[in-house]
Scaffold this active site. Structure first.
Site, PDB file in Angstrom:
ATOM      1  CG  ASP A 223      -1.269  -1.854  10.202  1.00 45.08           C
ATOM      2  OD1 ASP A 223      -2.023  -0.898  10.098  1.00 45.08           O
ATOM      3  OD2 ASP A 223      -0.131  -1.631  10.141  1.00 45.08           O
TER       4      ASP A 223
ATOM      5  CE  LYS B  10      -3.903   2.149   2.213  1.00 47.67           C
ATOM      6  NZ  LYS B  10      -3.914   3.015   3.409  1.00 47.67           N
TER       7      LYS B  10
ATOM      8  CG  HIS C 106       0.041   2.904  13.644  1.00 49.09           C
ATOM      9  ND1 HIS C 106      -0.574   1.685  13.741  1.00 49.09           N
ATOM     10  CD2 HIS C 106      -0.187   2.985  12.117  1.00 49.09           C
ATOM     11  CE1 HIS C 106      -0.948   0.938  12.783  1.00 49.09           C
ATOM     12  NE2 HIS C 106      -0.446   1.672  11.708  1.00 49.09           N
TER      13      HIS C 106
ATOM     14  CG  HIS D  66      -4.962   2.259  11.914  1.00 46.41           C
ATOM     15  ND1 HIS D  66      -4.458   3.512  11.645  1.00 46.41           N
ATOM     16  CD2 HIS D  66      -4.515   1.292  11.226  1.00 46.41           C
ATOM     17  CE1 HIS D  66      -3.452   3.314  10.791  1.00 46.41           C
ATOM     18  NE2 HIS D  66      -3.555   2.168  10.426  1.00 46.41           N
TER      19      HIS D  66
END
Length: 331
Positions: free
Chosen positions: A219, A198, A273, A217
């Site tokens: 991962d 990404k 993060h 959020h």
């Protein structure tokens, strides 16, 4: 469906941020500043093996995040990776739109702008390009950028190097949990582990103190390995404070993701993060998510569960985990 791209907005001589990007007061960077004088763990992969196991285990349990150096990927290859990604985002808008994704129909790969809205109906200041880079059976080259022409060759070379590093990190993580070196990797799918690229693109923002590139959020991957450009913005949550992560030439950023937290039964933490944006400069990062295949059953490893340490997480397929995470359903 017509999608408003952040890069197009940013080039439109904006002086004020559109309302949909302005975060609630308690989320704004101006009200949630990073703590000073704290640095994230930095680990050289050239350390003796036992030291490496110890340092990575400590970073995974205390931070869920660390930087690695002496990893074997040349600075020239990292520079090429950044150049071809940057060149894609510099293409004419019509050319980029040929690769547009459509998450609403399940087409996640391609060029995108995050449309999902949180409870306050705010969106993030980011465009991105997402595609699977391995295993070969899951790769769809049709969705890879054709321009610049070297994009595929550079990305495949980077993937080959990153697979070696991922294998080594998963072995060290496994040993840090007191297990044999291959346990964690095989539990994540072994040869079927997916690597997903990404490229995040955060254009200059007229009021960065009010916006976020990516909201807080964790991962859903097992690990995320990231290379940033030289514009800072990543912050990780530690002991009730945000900590700014300063970029270091040729270092790789390693995030522990949700699947390692589950497998370790909570011993290792998936790091919370967020990404800040910049008024003058474009920030970019190249994140590769190391994730299990959809059908992999992920739960606390049996070796880490007993009467004194009961399972803290349920076992489910990664597809079910992903669905719940995207839908905001408790795991």
């Amino acid at each position: 469906m017509e999608v408003e791209r952040v890069q197009v907005l940013a080039h439109g001589n904006l002086h004020e941020l559109p309302e949909k990007f302005i975060r609630p007061a308690h989320e704004r960077p101006e009200n949630t500043r990073a703590i000073e004088g704290v640095t994230v763990p930095m680990i050289s992969l050239s350390l003796p093996h036992d030291n490496l196991v110890h340092e990575i285990s400590k970073a995974c349990s205390e931070w869920g995040f660390f930087l690695i150096t002496d990893h074997g990927i040349s600075s020239a290859l990292i520079q090429l990776l950044q150049e071809v990604g940057k060149e894609f985002f510099e293409l004419p808008q019509g050319e980029k739109e040929r690769y547009a994704n459509d998450p609403s129909t399940g087409k996640f790969e391609g060029y995108g702008t995050k449309m999902t809205k949180n409870a306050e109906a705010k969106v993030e200041w980011i465009d991105y390009y997402f595609h699977v880079i391995s295993p070969a059976s899951k790769v769809n080259y049709e969705i890879w950028p054709k321009h610049p022409p070297s994009y595929r060759e550079v990305t495949e070379e980077y993937n080959a190097e990153l697979l070696k590093i991922t294998d080594k990190l998963l072995q060290l993580i496994s040993e840090g949990l007191g297990l044999k070196g291959k346990v964690v990797r095989s539990s994540l799918g072994g040869e079927e582990i997916e690597m997903e690229m990404k490229i995040n693109m955060y254009p200059p923002c007229p009021q960065p103190e009010l916006a976020l590139g990516v909201e807080p959020h964790t991962d859903m991957s097992a690990l995320t390995i990231l290379v940033p450009n030289d514009v800072p913005g990543l912050q990780v949550w530690k002991d009730g404070n945000w900590v700014a992560v300063n970029s270091m030439p040729n270092a790789l950023f390693v995030h522990v993701g949700d699947q390692i937290e589950v497998l370790s039964n909570g011993k290792y933490k998936s790091v919370l993060h967020r990404s800040l944006v910049n008024k003058e400069s474009t920030r970019m990062s190249w994140a590769v998510f190391c994730a299990p295949p959809n059908e992999a059953m992920i739960g606390p490893l049996p070796q880490l569960v007993d009467d004194k340490n009961p399972a803290k997480y349920s076992t489910k397929t990664f597809a079910e985990f992903r669905h719940r995470k995207f839908s905001g359903i408790p795991q």
